[in-house]
Design a protein around this motif. Structure first.
Motif, PDB file in Angstrom:
ATOM      1  N   SER A 255     -12.225 -22.656  -7.880  1.00  0.00           N
ATOM      2  CA  SER A 255     -11.285 -23.653  -7.346  1.00  0.00           C
ATOM      3  C   SER A 255     -10.086 -22.954  -6.709  1.00  0.00           C
ATOM      4  CB  SER A 255     -10.832 -24.601  -8.458  1.00  0.00           C
ATOM      5  OG  SER A 255     -10.209 -23.888  -9.515  1.00  0.00           O
ATOM      6  N   ASN A 256      -9.309 -23.737  -5.959  1.00  0.00           N
ATOM      7  CA  ASN A 256      -8.100 -23.221  -5.302  1.00  0.00           C
ATOM      8  C   ASN A 256      -8.396 -21.981  -4.459  1.00  0.00           C
ATOM      9  OD1 ASN A 256      -6.543 -25.211  -6.728  1.00  0.00           O
ATOM     10  ND2 ASN A 256      -6.537 -23.868  -8.515  1.00  0.00           N
ATOM     11  N   ILE A 257      -9.484 -22.033  -3.693  1.00  0.00           N
ATOM     12  CA  ILE A 257      -9.895 -20.887  -2.877  1.00  0.00           C
ATOM     13  C   ILE A 257      -9.000 -20.760  -1.655  1.00  0.00           C
ATOM     14  CG2 ILE A 257     -11.772 -19.902  -1.510  1.00  0.00           C
ATOM     15  CD1 ILE A 257     -13.721 -21.409  -3.347  1.00  0.00           C
ATOM     16  N   GLN A 258      -8.400 -19.576  -1.497  1.00  0.00           N
ATOM     17  CA  GLN A 258      -7.529 -19.308  -0.358  1.00  0.00           C
ATOM     18  C   GLN A 258      -7.880 -17.958   0.256  1.00  0.00           C
ATOM     19  OE1 GLN A 258      -3.431 -19.704  -1.575  1.00  0.00           O
ATOM     20  NE2 GLN A 258      -3.669 -21.826  -2.203  1.00  0.00           N
ATOM     21  N   PHE A 259      -8.236 -17.963   1.541  1.00  0.00           N
ATOM     22  CA  PHE A 259      -8.568 -16.735   2.255  1.00  0.00           C
ATOM     23  C   PHE A 259      -7.352 -16.217   3.019  1.00  0.00           C
ATOM     24  CE2 PHE A 259     -12.831 -18.749   1.975  1.00  0.00           C
ATOM     25  CZ  PHE A 259     -13.530 -17.701   1.399  1.00  0.00           C
ATOM     26  N   ASN A 260      -7.477 -14.955   3.459  1.00  0.00           N
ATOM     27  CA  ASN A 260      -6.511 -14.336   4.378  1.00  0.00           C
ATOM     28  C   ASN A 260      -5.092 -14.394   3.825  1.00  0.00           C
ATOM     29  OD1 ASN A 260      -6.013 -12.899   6.679  1.00  0.00           O
ATOM     30  ND2 ASN A 260      -6.131 -14.637   8.076  1.00  0.00           N
ATOM     31  N   ASN A 261      -4.918 -13.807   2.636  1.00  0.00           N
ATOM     32  CA  ASN A 261      -3.633 -13.833   1.940  1.00  0.00           C
ATOM     33  C   ASN A 261      -2.769 -12.592   2.195  1.00  0.00           C
ATOM     34  OD1 ASN A 261      -4.130 -16.261  -0.083  1.00  0.00           O
ATOM     35  ND2 ASN A 261      -5.977 -15.015  -0.107  1.00  0.00           N
ATOM     36  N   ASN A 262      -3.290 -11.670   3.012  1.00  0.00           N
ATOM     37  CA  ASN A 262      -2.587 -10.408   3.274  1.00  0.00           C
ATOM     38  C   ASN A 262      -2.282  -9.676   1.967  1.00  0.00           C
ATOM     39  OD1 ASN A 262      -1.440  -8.461   4.981  1.00  0.00           O
ATOM     40  ND2 ASN A 262       0.604  -9.360   4.795  1.00  0.00           N
ATOM     41  N   LEU A 263      -3.295  -9.574   1.110  1.00  0.00           N
ATOM     42  CA  LEU A 263      -3.120  -8.904  -0.181  1.00  0.00           C
ATOM     43  C   LEU A 263      -2.791  -7.426   0.008  1.00  0.00           C
ATOM     44  CD1 LEU A 263      -6.096 -10.386  -2.270  1.00  0.00           C
ATOM     45  CD2 LEU A 263      -3.677 -11.042  -2.358  1.00  0.00           C
ATOM     46  N   ASP A 264      -1.889  -6.948  -0.808  1.00  0.00           N
ATOM     47  CA  ASP A 264      -1.510  -5.542  -0.813  1.00  0.00           C
ATOM     48  C   ASP A 264      -2.523  -4.762  -1.654  1.00  0.00           C
ATOM     49  OD1 ASP A 264      -0.334  -3.029  -1.075  1.00  0.00           O
ATOM     50  OD2 ASP A 264       1.693  -3.845  -1.295  1.00  0.00           O
ATOM     51  N   LYS A 265      -3.076  -3.694  -1.107  1.00  0.00           N
ATOM     52  CA  LYS A 265      -4.064  -2.898  -1.844  1.00  0.00           C
ATOM     53  C   LYS A 265      -3.479  -2.287  -3.114  1.00  0.00           C
ATOM     54  CE  LYS A 265      -7.224  -1.724   1.921  1.00  0.00           C
ATOM     55  NZ  LYS A 265      -7.921  -0.627   2.649  1.00  0.00           N
ATOM     56  N   GLU A 266      -2.166  -2.215  -3.188  1.00  0.00           N
ATOM     57  CA  GLU A 266      -1.526  -1.624  -4.359  1.00  0.00           C
ATOM     58  C   GLU A 266      -1.869  -2.361  -5.645  1.00  0.00           C
ATOM     59  OE1 GLU A 266       0.402   1.146  -4.644  1.00  0.00           O
ATOM     60  OE2 GLU A 266      -0.054   1.590  -2.543  1.00  0.00           O
ATOM     61  N   ILE A 267      -2.099  -3.687  -5.569  1.00  0.00           N
ATOM     62  CA  ILE A 267      -2.367  -4.436  -6.802  1.00  0.00           C
ATOM     63  C   ILE A 267      -3.706  -4.070  -7.410  1.00  0.00           C
ATOM     64  CG2 ILE A 267      -0.985  -6.380  -5.963  1.00  0.00           C
ATOM     65  CD1 ILE A 267      -3.595  -7.922  -5.586  1.00  0.00           C
ATOM     66  N   PHE A 268      -4.580  -3.425  -6.634  1.00  0.00           N
ATOM     67  CA  PHE A 268      -5.909  -3.059  -7.143  1.00  0.00           C
ATOM     68  C   PHE A 268      -5.912  -1.662  -7.781  1.00  0.00           C
ATOM     69  CE2 PHE A 268      -6.420  -6.169  -3.814  1.00  0.00           C
ATOM     70  CZ  PHE A 268      -7.321  -7.060  -4.345  1.00  0.00           C
ATOM     71  N   LEU A 269      -4.781  -0.983  -7.746  1.00  0.00           N
ATOM     72  CA  LEU A 269      -4.694   0.357  -8.313  1.00  0.00           C
ATOM     73  C   LEU A 269      -4.392   0.289  -9.812  1.00  0.00           C
ATOM     74  CD1 LEU A 269      -2.626   2.167  -5.540  1.00  0.00           C
ATOM     75  CD2 LEU A 269      -5.108   2.096  -5.832  1.00  0.00           C
ATOM     76  N   ALA A 270      -4.999   1.181 -10.568  1.00  0.00           N
ATOM     77  CA  ALA A 270      -4.795   1.232 -12.009  1.00  0.00           C
ATOM     78  C   ALA A 270      -3.324   1.431 -12.341  1.00  0.00           C
ATOM     79  CB  ALA A 270      -5.630   2.350 -12.619  1.00  0.00           C
ATOM     80  N   GLY A 271      -2.822   0.590 -13.253  1.00  0.00           N
ATOM     81  CA  GLY A 271      -1.449   0.735 -13.708  1.00  0.00           C
ATOM     82  C   GLY A 271      -0.435   0.007 -12.855  1.00  0.00           C
ATOM     83  N   ALA A 272      -0.890  -0.635 -11.767  1.00  0.00           N
ATOM     84  CA  ALA A 272       0.047  -1.346 -10.907  1.00  0.00           C
ATOM     85  C   ALA A 272       0.452  -2.690 -11.473  1.00  0.00           C
ATOM     86  CB  ALA A 272      -0.558  -1.540  -9.509  1.00  0.00           C
ATOM     87  N   ASN A 273      -0.275  -3.161 -12.512  1.00  0.00           N
ATOM     88  CA  ASN A 273      -0.011  -4.496 -13.068  1.00  0.00           C
ATOM     89  C   ASN A 273       0.276  -4.399 -14.573  1.00  0.00           C
ATOM     90  OD1 ASN A 273      -0.986  -6.419 -10.721  1.00  0.00           O
ATOM     91  ND2 ASN A 273      -2.357  -4.682 -10.815  1.00  0.00           N
TER      92      ASN A 273
END
Length: 273
Positions: A255-273
């Motif tokens: 649900s709440n599917i949203q495309f093209n959010n300009n996600l920053d690749k940094e959030i996918f790096l270990a320890g970034a969250n």
């Protein structure tokens, strides 16, 4: 039973809507396509109906809510984020009725394109069970979201099984396997001859040794940004004839599917969250 429960971390979706007329360009492409067999042709029409993988990649990324409810009412819910280029994957769990319920704290999983990782309350963990769950969930959830768009990949092999009538509707039944040096999962698609959509399919889960007795997945679709996304997915154990063996349906919802959010690749790096 535990083997079945552990498998219930797979996500899924689909449904049906009207077939728009093909454009002249689409007709030209289809006329020049070289199909291996009738099954390959049916899968091609499916990918044109739901939207190609290139169309998915053009949307750059996606954020959506993933809800998973077992037959006995245990619920998982996560916020999923993917970047399609590189297949980066991330999840922040809101509820964990099935996923590592004994691990206390905020659970986040990620895949940065090379490495899988997980944090608990913001701290990277080396717990092998937590990491294994991250590997399984990040691979599985991303694949289920992009599955139909990727069915024309070069590694895919198609076998036309039969034409079958189910409740007055005609289906092309197509077996999907993959070129690989190791055992891989098998999918048996039931492609609606009228809509070119998969209304249901059978699948194995080799990672959990579920090979002889498949699962049956039933789907309903939702249109989002020009793509047909199988956002409602219910599945249970079945036979290879496509008959469910029980009514213990697992419910998966996107649900709440949203495309093209300009996600920053940094959030996918270990320890970034």
């Amino acid at each position: 039973m535990m083997k079945f429960i552990n498998l219930l971390f797979i996500a899924i979706i689909i449904g049906g809507c009207g077939q728009p007329p093909a454009t002249e360009g689409e007709q030209a492409v289809e006329e020049t396509m070289s199909f291996e067999n009738k099954g390959h042709e049916a899968v091609y029409k499916l990918t044109q109906k739901v939207g190609s993988y290139q169309k998915l990649r053009d949307l750059k990324d996606v954020v959506y809510t993933y809800t998973y409810i077992t037959a006995d009412g245990k619920e998982d819910q996560s916020i999923e984020k993917y970047i399609f280029d590189g297949e980066l994957s991330y999840a922040d769990y809101i509820k964990r009725g099935r996923t590592l319920p004994n691990v206390e704290g905020r659970l986040v999983q990620g895949f940065d394109g090379q490495n899988f990782w997980s944090t608990v309350d913001g701290v990277l963990t080396e717990d092998s069970d937590v990491i294994k769950r991250a590997v399984f969930s990040r691979k599985t959830n991303f694949y289920w979201f992009t599955m139909f768009q990727k069915l024309l990949d070069p590694s895919v092999e198609y076998t036309y099984v039969k034409e079958e009538d189910i409740n007055g509707q005609s289906y092309d039944v197509v077996k999907i396997t993959f070129e690989s040096d190791k055992p891989t999962d098998i999918y048996q698609l039931y492609i609606n001859q009228e809509t070119s959509l998969v209304d249901q399919f059978l699948f194995t889960v080799v990672d959990f040794n579920v090979v002889d007795t498949p699962f049956l997945m039933k789907l309903d679709y939702e249109e989002v940004d020009g793509l047909l996304i199988p956002t409602t997915r219910d599945y249970t154990q079945a036979t290879w004839e496509g008959v469910n063996q029980n009514e213990n349906w697992i419910k998966v919802r996107w649900s709440n599917i949203q495309f093209n959010n300009n996600l920053d690749k940094e959030i996918f790096l270990a320890g970034a969250n």
